[in-house]
Design an enzyme around this catalytic site. Structure first.
Site, PDB file in Angstrom:
ATOM      1  N   SER A 219     -22.239  41.682  53.544  1.00  0.00           N
ATOM      2  CA  SER A 219     -22.052  43.107  53.515  1.00  0.00           C
ATOM      3  C   SER A 219     -23.152  43.937  53.679  1.00  0.00           C
ATOM      4  CB  SER A 219     -20.999  43.391  52.441  1.00  0.00           C
ATOM      5  OG  SER A 219     -20.410  44.696  52.404  1.00  0.00           O
TER       6      SER A 219
ATOM      7  N   ASP B  56     -10.648  43.007  56.989  1.00  0.00           N
ATOM      8  CA  ASP B  56     -11.594  43.322  56.140  1.00  0.00           C
ATOM      9  C   ASP B  56     -11.627  44.876  56.231  1.00  0.00           C
ATOM     10  OD1 ASP B  56     -13.826  44.272  54.752  1.00  0.00           O
ATOM     11  OD2 ASP B  56     -15.333  42.537  55.598  1.00  0.00           O
TER      12      ASP B  56
ATOM     13  N   HIS C  39     -12.733  41.026  52.992  1.00  0.00           N
ATOM     14  CA  HIS C  39     -14.090  41.283  52.839  1.00  0.00           C
ATOM     15  C   HIS C  39     -14.513  40.254  51.881  1.00  0.00           C
ATOM     16  CE1 HIS C  39     -17.720  43.591  52.908  1.00  0.00           C
ATOM     17  NE2 HIS C  39     -17.857  43.470  51.704  1.00  0.00           N
TER      18      HIS C  39
END
Length: 169
Positions: free
Chosen positions: A16, A102, A138
């Protein structure tokens, strides 16, 4: 000075916003790494942060800055990994992963970044591979065994790129 490792033995990993850090690091000093793993990497900073319809974007402007404002736009462009891949530079081997579902880092960010690395990196760069999980979000796989399979894939790729796959056979 302590000679604990060499660039041929050094890998880095980030997910991320940590993927943003890894993308920026390999743009800044690609010669330091043999392998980079970028999991659901937030690498297209300006395009993502400029879109107020994306979840979390507007609330993140306080921390990151609003790229709709000139001073923040220019600053973000200076560190945004996708905007700073250099032409003809030898990049380390890269594995970029994403999840189709995501909502935070859309699957096209790692896809676009992989394409940019493949297009601009020198021919003697390591391979740039992209893996999109068509069922994940995610946080990757929620099933424990699927998560372990995904982790095994990442580490197998890492070990292969470091030349350690098959040792002891």
């Amino acid at each position: 000075d302590r000679k604990m490792t060499t660039p041929m033995q050094l890998s880095c990993e980030g997910r991320s916003a940590g993927g943003l850090l890894i993308g920026a690091a390999i743009n800044e000093a690609p010669e330091l790494f043999k392998f980079a793993l970028m999991g659901v990497p937030f690498v297209d900073v300006v395009c993502t942060m400029i879109d107020a319809t994306i979840p979390l974007t507007v609330v993140e402007w306080k921390e990151w800055g609003n790229p709709n404002e000139k001073k923040y736009h220019q600053y973000m462009m200076e560190y945004s990994p996708i905007n700073n891949v250099r032409e003809g530079v030898k990049y380390p081997s890269c594995l970029l992963t994403g999840g189709l579902h995501d909502p935070r880092v859309q699957y096209w960010e790692p896809a676009k970044h992989a394409a940019e690395l493949r297009h601009k990196a020198s021919p003697d760069s390591g391979p740039t591979c992209l893996k999109i999980d068509m069922a994940a979000g995610h946080f990757s796989a929620s099933d424990r065994y699927k998560y372990l399979r995904e982790l095994s894939f990442d580490y197998a790729f890492l070990l292969d790129q470091l030349g350690l796959a098959g040792i002891g056979k």
